[in-house]
Design a protein around this motif. Structure first.
Motif, short mmCIF file in Angstrom:
data_model
loop_
_atom_site.label_atom_id
_atom_site.label_comp_id
_atom_site.label_asym_id
_atom_site.label_seq_id
_atom_site.Cartn_x
_atom_site.Cartn_y
_atom_site.Cartn_z
N LYS A 121 0.84 -1.21 0.00
CA LYS A 121 0.00 0.00 0.00
C LYS A 121 0.87 1.25 0.00
CE LYS A 121 -1.94 1.71 3.66
NZ LYS A 121 -2.72 2.03 4.84
N ASN A 122 1.88 1.28 0.84
CA ASN A 122 2.77 2.44 0.90
C ASN A 122 3.55 2.62 -0.40
OD1 ASN A 122 1.93 3.08 3.49
ND2 ASN A 122 3.60 1.97 4.46
N ASP A 123 3.98 1.51 -1.00
CA ASP A 123 4.67 1.60 -2.29
C ASP A 123 3.77 2.23 -3.34
OD1 ASP A 123 6.93 0.44 -1.20
OD2 ASP A 123 6.69 -1.49 -2.24
N LEU A 124 2.53 1.78 -3.42
CA LEU A 124 1.60 2.34 -4.40
C LEU A 124 1.41 3.83 -4.15
CD1 LEU A 124 -0.45 2.11 -6.72
CD2 LEU A 124 -2.16 1.46 -5.00
N ASN A 125 1.17 4.22 -2.90
CA ASN A 125 0.97 5.63 -2.58
C ASN A 125 2.22 6.46 -2.88
OD1 ASN A 125 -1.73 5.46 -1.72
ND2 ASN A 125 -1.10 4.84 0.32
N ASN A 126 3.39 5.93 -2.55
CA ASN A 126 4.63 6.68 -2.78
C ASN A 126 4.95 6.83 -4.27
OD1 ASN A 126 5.03 6.99 -0.02
ND2 ASN A 126 6.34 5.19 0.14
N VAL A 127 4.72 5.80 -5.06
CA VAL A 127 4.97 5.89 -6.50
C VAL A 127 4.00 6.89 -7.13
CG1 VAL A 127 4.85 4.62 -8.69
CG2 VAL A 127 6.02 3.61 -6.72
N VAL A 128 2.73 6.83 -6.76
CA VAL A 128 1.75 7.79 -7.29
C VAL A 128 2.11 9.20 -6.86
CG1 VAL A 128 -0.68 8.52 -7.20
CG2 VAL A 128 -0.10 6.11 -7.57
#
Length: 153
Positions: A23-30
């Protein structure tokens, strides 16, 4: 004697940790893409994620593109959906239909590197939903301002 408490605690820690990482990876990439869009466009655009559904089988997150954060009537466009499973990676990019509650996976992403490569490919494709949304926002802004200048990209 079997220590069921320890087994449960260890298992839950592992799956919750994996979920939070994905979840954090998705949020950080976006968020990284959002920062690049802001630097490129110098407009009040915003790309962000929001949870759509939560279930024991996984949570669905949607990526949105807001064409003008300063105008509450501005268009907010759906870019794509992601299913994050309880154990985290791999996650699926796909589409979610609210009417049926069905998620249709399109592409499986095994780790953050795959996630970044997926978005990099989308940002390089003039037909991708991300580039189409950014281009639309730029044209809409340009038309609203009745500017004669070229779109900066």
């Amino acid at each position: 004697m079997t220590d069921f408490l320890k087994i449960i605690q260890t298992t839950l820690q592992d799956i919750n940790s994996g979920f939070e990482t994905a979840k954090n990876d998705l949020n950080n990439v976006v968020e990284s893409i959002n920062e690049a869009v802001l630097k490129t466009s110098a407009r009040s655009f915003s790309m962000y994620t929001r949870p759509l559904t939560e279930s024991p089988k996984g949570d669905i997150y949607r990526v949105y593109f807001d064409t003008d954060t300063e105008d509450s009537d501005a268009e907010v466009m759906t870019i794509m959906d992601f299913m994050i499973y309880p154990k985290g990676y791999p996650i699926d990019m796909g589409s979610y239909r609210k009417q049926t509650g069905a998620f249709s996976p399109i592409k499986r992403l095994a780790n953050r590197s795959d996630l970044e490569e997926f978005f990099a490919a989308a940002l390089s494709d003039p037909e991708s939903s991300i580039i189409q949304a950014i281009g639309f926002g730029m044209r809409k802004y340009r038309n609203a301002m009745d500017m004669d200048d070229e779109i900066p990209f």
